[in-house]
Design a protein around this motif. Structure first.
Motif, PDB file in Angstrom:
ATOM      1  N   LEU A   1       0.827  -1.208   0.000  1.00 23.48           N
ATOM      2  CA  LEU A   1       0.000   0.000   0.000  1.00 23.48           C
ATOM      3  C   LEU A   1       0.862   1.259   0.000  1.00 23.48           C
ATOM      4  N   LYS A   2       1.999   1.223   0.713  1.00 22.98           N
ATOM      5  CA  LYS A   2       2.905   2.368   0.673  1.00 22.98           C
ATOM      6  C   LYS A   2       3.515   2.551  -0.716  1.00 22.98           C
ATOM      7  N   ALA A   3       3.590   1.463  -1.485  1.00 23.04           N
ATOM      8  CA  ALA A   3       4.088   1.548  -2.866  1.00 23.04           C
ATOM      9  C   ALA A   3       2.975   1.919  -3.837  1.00 23.04           C
ATOM     10  N   HIS A   4       1.837   2.398  -3.321  1.00 24.00           N
ATOM     11  CA  HIS A   4       0.699   2.892  -4.114  1.00 24.00           C
ATOM     12  C   HIS A   4       0.016   1.782  -4.898  1.00 24.00           C
ATOM     13  N   PHE A   5      -0.005   0.564  -4.354  1.00 17.06           N
ATOM     14  CA  PHE A   5      -0.812  -0.507  -4.924  1.00 17.06           C
ATOM     15  C   PHE A   5      -2.261  -0.317  -4.495  1.00 17.06           C
ATOM     16  N   PRO A   6      -3.227  -0.624  -5.342  1.00 10.67           N
ATOM     17  CA  PRO A   6      -4.621  -0.659  -4.857  1.00 10.67           C
ATOM     18  C   PRO A   6      -4.777  -1.710  -3.759  1.00 10.67           C
ATOM     19  N   ARG A   7      -5.698  -1.449  -2.827  1.00 10.27           N
ATOM     20  CA  ARG A   7      -5.815  -2.333  -1.669  1.00 10.27           C
ATOM     21  C   ARG A   7      -6.165  -3.758  -2.081  1.00 10.27           C
ATOM     22  N   SER A   8      -7.102  -3.923  -2.989  1.00  6.13           N
ATOM     23  CA  SER A   8      -7.490  -5.278  -3.409  1.00  6.13           C
ATOM     24  C   SER A   8      -6.342  -5.987  -4.104  1.00  6.13           C
ATOM     25  N   LEU A   9      -5.604  -5.263  -4.959  1.00  3.65           N
ATOM     26  CA  LEU A   9      -4.477  -5.883  -5.656  1.00  3.65           C
ATOM     27  C   LEU A   9      -3.381  -6.261  -4.673  1.00  3.65           C
ATOM     28  N   ALA A  10      -3.072  -5.379  -3.720  1.00  5.39           N
ATOM     29  CA  ALA A  10      -2.042  -5.687  -2.726  1.00  5.39           C
ATOM     30  C   ALA A  10      -2.418  -6.912  -1.907  1.00  5.39           C
ATOM     31  N   THR A  11      -3.679  -6.990  -1.513  1.00  2.39           N
ATOM     32  CA  THR A  11      -4.129  -8.149  -0.732  1.00  2.39           C
ATOM     33  C   THR A  11      -4.036  -9.424  -1.550  1.00  2.39           C
ATOM     34  N   GLY A  12      -4.468  -9.374  -2.807  1.00  2.00           N
ATOM     35  CA  GLY A  12      -4.406 -10.558  -3.659  1.00  2.00           C
ATOM     36  C   GLY A  12      -2.985 -11.027  -3.910  1.00  2.00           C
ATOM     37  N   VAL A  13      -2.064 -10.087  -4.151  1.00  2.00           N
ATOM     38  CA  VAL A  13      -0.674 -10.460  -4.406  1.00  2.00           C
ATOM     39  C   VAL A  13      -0.061 -11.139  -3.181  1.00  2.00           C
ATOM     40  N   VAL A  14      -0.302 -10.564  -2.010  1.00  2.00           N
ATOM     41  CA  VAL A  14       0.264 -11.147  -0.788  1.00  2.00           C
ATOM     42  C   VAL A  14      -0.334 -12.522  -0.508  1.00  2.00           C
ATOM     43  N   LEU A  15      -1.645 -12.658  -0.681  1.00  2.00           N
ATOM     44  CA  LEU A  15      -2.294 -13.935  -0.391  1.00  2.00           C
ATOM     45  C   LEU A  15      -1.829 -15.014  -1.362  1.00  2.00           C
ATOM     46  N   VAL A  16      -1.749 -14.696  -2.645  1.00  2.00           N
ATOM     47  CA  VAL A  16      -1.306 -15.687  -3.635  1.00  2.00           C
ATOM     48  C   VAL A  16       0.154 -16.053  -3.400  1.00  2.00           C
ATOM     49  N   GLY A  17       1.000 -15.054  -3.084  1.00  2.00           N
ATOM     50  CA  GLY A  17       2.403 -15.339  -2.808  1.00  2.00           C
ATOM     51  C   GLY A  17       2.588 -16.242  -1.594  1.00  2.00           C
ATOM     52  N   GLY A  18       1.859 -15.973  -0.522  1.00  2.00           N
ATOM     53  CA  GLY A  18       1.941 -16.840   0.658  1.00  2.00           C
ATOM     54  C   GLY A  18       1.455 -18.243   0.381  1.00  2.00           C
ATOM     55  N   LEU A  19       0.357 -18.357  -0.379  1.00  2.00           N
ATOM     56  CA  LEU A  19      -0.169 -19.683  -0.722  1.00  2.00           C
ATOM     57  C   LEU A  19       0.821 -20.450  -1.589  1.00  2.00           C
ATOM     58  N   ALA A  20       1.475 -19.775  -2.533  1.00  2.00           N
ATOM     59  CA  ALA A  20       2.460 -20.448  -3.387  1.00  2.00           C
ATOM     60  C   ALA A  20       3.653 -20.924  -2.570  1.00  2.00           C
ATOM     61  N   ALA A  21       4.083 -20.124  -1.594  1.00  2.00           N
ATOM     62  CA  ALA A  21       5.214 -20.538  -0.757  1.00  2.00           C
ATOM     63  C   ALA A  21       4.869 -21.780   0.056  1.00  2.00           C
ATOM     64  N   VAL A  22       3.656 -21.817   0.619  1.00  2.00           N
ATOM     65  CA  VAL A  22       3.251 -22.981   1.410  1.00  2.00           C
ATOM     66  C   VAL A  22       3.147 -24.226   0.540  1.00  2.00           C
TER      67      VAL A  22
ATOM     68  N   THR B   1     -10.758 -24.867   4.214  1.00  2.00           N
ATOM     69  CA  THR B   1      -9.658 -24.218   3.497  1.00  2.00           C
ATOM     70  C   THR B   1     -10.156 -23.056   2.655  1.00  2.00           C
ATOM     71  N   VAL B   2     -11.264 -23.278   1.960  1.00  2.00           N
ATOM     72  CA  VAL B   2     -11.836 -22.195   1.154  1.00  2.00           C
ATOM     73  C   VAL B   2     -12.266 -21.032   2.041  1.00  2.00           C
ATOM     74  N   LEU B   3     -12.867 -21.349   3.194  1.00  2.00           N
ATOM     75  CA  LEU B   3     -13.287 -20.291   4.118  1.00  2.00           C
ATOM     76  C   LEU B   3     -12.088 -19.525   4.661  1.00  2.00           C
ATOM     77  N   VAL B   4     -10.981 -20.232   4.935  1.00  2.00           N
ATOM     78  CA  VAL B   4      -9.768 -19.560   5.409  1.00  2.00           C
ATOM     79  C   VAL B   4      -9.259 -18.576   4.365  1.00  2.00           C
ATOM     80  N   LEU B   5      -9.244 -18.994   3.098  1.00  2.00           N
ATOM     81  CA  LEU B   5      -8.732 -18.115   2.041  1.00  2.00           C
ATOM     82  C   LEU B   5      -9.606 -16.872   1.882  1.00  2.00           C
ATOM     83  N   PHE B   6     -10.920 -17.061   1.839  1.00  2.00           N
ATOM     84  CA  PHE B   6     -11.806 -15.917   1.670  1.00  2.00           C
ATOM     85  C   PHE B   6     -11.753 -14.994   2.883  1.00  2.00           C
ATOM     86  N   ALA B   7     -11.779 -15.587   4.086  1.00  2.00           N
ATOM     87  CA  ALA B   7     -11.746 -14.763   5.291  1.00  2.00           C
ATOM     88  C   ALA B   7     -10.429 -14.002   5.407  1.00  2.00           C
ATOM     89  N   THR B   8      -9.318 -14.651   5.062  1.00  2.00           N
ATOM     90  CA  THR B   8      -8.025 -13.961   5.109  1.00  2.00           C
ATOM     91  C   THR B   8      -7.990 -12.793   4.136  1.00  2.00           C
TER      92      THR B   8
END
Length: 426
Positions: free
Chosen positions: A125-146, A227-234
């Motif tokens: 968000l400090k890098a001027h990403f839209p909030r939804s895009l920033a959230t999606g990028v972080v969530l997908v990146g964390g899921l890929a790492a796991v 698992t689906v509920l965890v992803l949506f809630a997160t």
């Protein structure tokens, strides 16, 4: 004017004379014996000998009968019925939570993940990403790492199973030889009898194990749903968590909003600090034990290190149990000397974690007494199994911070966006 004052003075004198005359006419009211009042009347300050003083009424009593009960007994009874009410309410809440645990557990896991990933969303968000895009990028990146880590662990485990099975058979034969030639001096008949008893016990409990496996297979749909509920809630916690909290605070009375908001934000900061510190400590534990496993060429070094990493999320107990698994694998693969060395490495890493890493990384904000940690983990295991053990300690840390903030007498700081309206002095 002088005549009026004279007449008022004479009228006052006449009233005083008539009052004294009336008092002389009713001697019973002044303490003289009369048919209506036999005997002299006692003054208000007089003490009657032999009479019981009236029972003093206390502000906590509602009738004169309560004064006959000792004060300590009344206090004990008041504590008892209040504790009974609290116990009934707690039992009802636990029943409700147990009934909807399929929803509560995923939401709790989502809150933990949100506390872990929130700083990354803030950086984007400090890098001027839209909030939804920033959230999606972080969530997908964390899921890929796991998913990538689990894939590596499973592949290495599958590749090393044949070798480990062979070495396990050799280890069993070595144990049998030690039982024969060691201090126990067991005979072949005794060994065969013990082996047969173990085999009979396994055969007798096969149905129980099978039913457990079938039950686990039957809950596969629940796991996928969770698992689906965890992803949506997160995702929504990361994107709209602040708005959700404000909505919940506005449901409270106005006088309690600032206190609850201050306690809630402090608790969230504590949860974030706890989760990030736990991840860092778990990573250090896994690297420390994994280095020793690699040095002594123990099989499944990476899966065992991953197991130590996951086990470290259960404080005190988890890392110890995962370290025991590493020691057993070293015993089967390389013998007792190497197993003792790995055991020493596990104990050393645990000591460094408990006395250096935990106080240094977590700090005083989330410091919890070890007894509270052990009791919380035990209660969590009894109430909710493995999930309860994972959630127990962060829940205790959050409640500790919330109770301290709510019990503090200080007034929370004024929010920066608050508007203070002051009346003008008259």
């Amino acid at each position: 004017m002088r005549g009026r004052l004279r007449r008022a003075y004479e009228s006052g004198r006449e009233s005083a004379r008539s009052g004294r005359a009336d008092a002389d006419a009713t001697p019973g009211e002044t303490g003289v014996a009369s048919p209506a009042a036999p005997g002299p009347a006692a003054s208000p300050a007089a003490t009657v000998v032999g009479a019981q003083p009236p029972a003093a009424m206390h502000s906590s009593t509602v009738s004169r009968d309560d004064t006959e009960v000792p004060h300590a007994l009344r206090i004990a009874a008041a504590w008892c019925w209040r504790l009974i009410v609290i116990g009934i309410v707690t039992w009802a809440l636990l029943k409700i939570v147990g009934t909807i645990s399929i929803v509560i557990i995923p939401l709790t896991v989502a809150m933990l993940l949100s506390a872990l990933l929130a700083p990354a969303v803030g950086w984007l968000l400090k890098a001027h990403f839209p909030r939804s895009l920033a959230t999606g990028v972080v969530l997908v990146g964390g899921l890929a790492a796991v998913i990538g880590t689990l894939t590596l662990v499973v592949n290495e485990f599958i590749q090393g199973v044949p070798e480990l099975s062979e070495k396990s058979s050799q280890g069993v034969r070595q144990i049998q030889d030690w039982l024969k030639t060691g201090p126990l001096h067991l005979s072949d008949s005794q060994l065969n009898r013990y082996i047969d008893e173990a085999q009979n016990w396994i055969n007798g409990n096969t149905e129980r194990f099978t039913s457990g496996a079938l039950s686990t297979a039957a809950t596969l749909a629940e796991v996928l749903t969770g698992t689906v509920l965890v992803l949506f809630a997160t995702f929504f916690f990361l994107r709209d968590g602040n708005n959700i909290w404000r909505f919940l605070v506005r449901l409270l009375p106005v006088a309690a909003r600032w206190k609850v908001d201050d306690a809630g934000r402090a608790s969230w900061a504590t949860l974030g600090a706890y989760v990030r510190a736990t991840v860092l400590v778990a990573f250090i534990d896994a690297v420390g034990i994994g280095i020793f496993l690699v040095i002594f060429d123990i099989p499944f070094a990476f899966p065992l290190a991953a197991l130590v990493f996951l086990g470290a999320f259960i404080p005190i107990v988890g890392a110890t149990l995962s370290g025991v698994v590493a020691v057993l694998v070293a015993l089967v693969d390389s013998g007792p000397v190497t197993a003792l060395i790995i055991l020493g490495a596990v104990i050393g890493v645990q000591q460094v974690e408990g006395h250096v890493l935990q106080p240094l990384i977590m700090g005083r904000a989330v410091a919890i007494h070890p007894l509270a940690v052990i009791i919380g983990i035990a209660a969590g295991v009894v109430l909710a199994g493995i999930a309860g053990a994972l959630v127990a300690v962060p829940l205790i840390a959050v409640l500790n911070t919330a109770v301290r903030r709510l019990a503090a007498r200080t007034v929370p700081d004024t929010p920066p966006d608050a508007v203070v309206v002051a009346s003008q002095a008259p």
